[in-house]
Design a protein around this motif. Structure first.
Motif, PDB file in Angstrom:
ATOM      1  N   SER A 261       0.921  -1.280  -0.102  1.00 58.37           N
ATOM      2  CA  SER A 261       0.112  -0.022   0.083  1.00 58.37           C
ATOM      3  C   SER A 261       1.061   1.205  -0.208  1.00 58.37           C
ATOM      4  O   SER A 261       1.799   1.253   0.735  1.00 58.37           O
ATOM      5  CB  SER A 261      -0.788   0.166   1.293  1.00 58.37           C
ATOM      6  OG  SER A 261      -1.604  -1.202   1.473  1.00 58.37           O
TER       7      SER A 261
ATOM      8  N   LYS B 288      -2.190   4.892   3.093  1.00 60.36           N
ATOM      9  CA  LYS B 288      -3.336   4.525   2.343  1.00 60.36           C
ATOM     10  C   LYS B 288      -3.859   3.089   2.962  1.00 60.36           C
ATOM     11  O   LYS B 288      -4.744   2.592   2.595  1.00 60.36           O
ATOM     12  CB  LYS B 288      -3.357   4.211   1.045  1.00 60.36           C
ATOM     13  CG  LYS B 288      -2.868   5.373   0.273  1.00 60.36           C
ATOM     14  CD  LYS B 288      -4.007   6.633   0.029  1.00 60.36           C
ATOM     15  CE  LYS B 288      -3.680   7.609  -0.789  1.00 60.36           C
ATOM     16  NZ  LYS B 288      -3.415   8.968  -0.260  1.00 60.36           N
TER      17      LYS B 288
ATOM     18  N   GLU C   3     -13.195  -1.984   3.554  1.00 65.08           N
ATOM     19  CA  GLU C   3     -12.191  -1.137   2.731  1.00 65.08           C
ATOM     20  C   GLU C   3     -10.922  -1.881   2.594  1.00 65.08           C
ATOM     21  O   GLU C   3     -10.455  -2.796   3.408  1.00 65.08           O
ATOM     22  CB  GLU C   3     -11.655   0.259   3.421  1.00 65.08           C
ATOM     23  CG  GLU C   3     -10.484   0.990   2.910  1.00 65.08           C
ATOM     24  CD  GLU C   3      -9.170   0.499   3.171  1.00 65.08           C
ATOM     25  OE1 GLU C   3      -8.291   0.785   2.138  1.00 65.08           O
ATOM     26  OE2 GLU C   3      -8.904  -0.363   4.143  1.00 65.08           O
TER      27      GLU C   3
ATOM     28  N   GLY D 234      -7.329  -2.486  -0.830  1.00 68.51           N
ATOM     29  CA  GLY D 234      -6.582  -1.994  -1.753  1.00 68.51           C
ATOM     30  C   GLY D 234      -6.732  -2.318  -3.274  1.00 68.51           C
ATOM     31  O   GLY D 234      -7.646  -3.027  -3.323  1.00 68.51           O
TER      32      GLY D 234
ATOM     33  N   ASN E 289      -7.430   2.835  -2.738  1.00 66.90           N
ATOM     34  CA  ASN E 289      -8.461   2.444  -1.872  1.00 66.90           C
ATOM     35  C   ASN E 289      -9.952   1.713  -2.539  1.00 66.90           C
ATOM     36  O   ASN E 289     -10.219   2.724  -3.030  1.00 66.90           O
ATOM     37  CB  ASN E 289      -8.899   3.260  -0.485  1.00 66.90           C
ATOM     38  CG  ASN E 289      -7.661   3.393   0.268  1.00 66.90           C
ATOM     39  OD1 ASN E 289      -7.024   4.722   0.048  1.00 66.90           O
ATOM     40  ND2 ASN E 289      -7.112   2.461   1.063  1.00 66.90           N
TER      41      ASN E 289
END
Length: 150
Positions: free
Chosen positions: A27, A31, A109, A111, A143
């Motif tokens: 990531s 983020k 959530e 990536g 995201n």
């Protein structure tokens, strides 16, 4: 067997450490939104571990934001259990826990990119679809947000 709240087992600590390192390595800075051990112990979070005998196979958490919204956090399958169905078992457990608590929406959530594609595919197979950012997250090119109505 799925157990709730196992925090002090060395296997759990090792898998949490592996999860954090993987998320940070895959990531962009700033983020990454995984929960550390302290975050998993919060009053509004239920942490689950899946065991095969004495061996940790998977983990995951349900964070309750309000009376209707829950969020999946810290889902991870142990390296030796990739593609074994243990992740699906944990996801199904978290979905049922959310329903049992009367939540009407479960979101997550994650990536973008190759490291996240297997998880995104698993969530999609279970009915999760893309959604807008929720619970204070911000939309970014990296995201991704998914949700399912319960």
């Amino acid at each position: 067997m799925i157990r709730e709240g196992v925090f002090d087992d060395p296997q759990v600590i090792d898998l949490l450490t592996l999860h954090a390192a993987g998320m940070l390595a895959s990531s962009p800075a700033g983020k990454c939104h995984f929960l550390d051990l302290g975050g998993l112990k919060a009053d509004n979070v239920a942490f689950y571990t899946l065991w095969d005998g004495g061996t940790l196979a998977a983990m995951g958490a349900l964070k309750v934001h309000d009376a209707t919204l829950g969020e999946i956090k810290s889902m991870r399958t142990a390296t030796d259990n990739k593609n074994s169905g243990r992740g699906r078992t944990m996801l199904a457990h978290i979905i049922e826990e959310a329903r049992g608590r009367g939540l009407t929406r479960l979101a997550l959530e994650t990536g973008s990119g190759p490291a996240f594609e297997p998880a995104i595919a698993m969530y999609a197979r279970h009915g999760f679809t893309p959604c807008d950012a929720f619970a204070g997250y911000r939309e970014t090119a990296f995201n991704r947000f998914m949700a399912i109505d319960l």
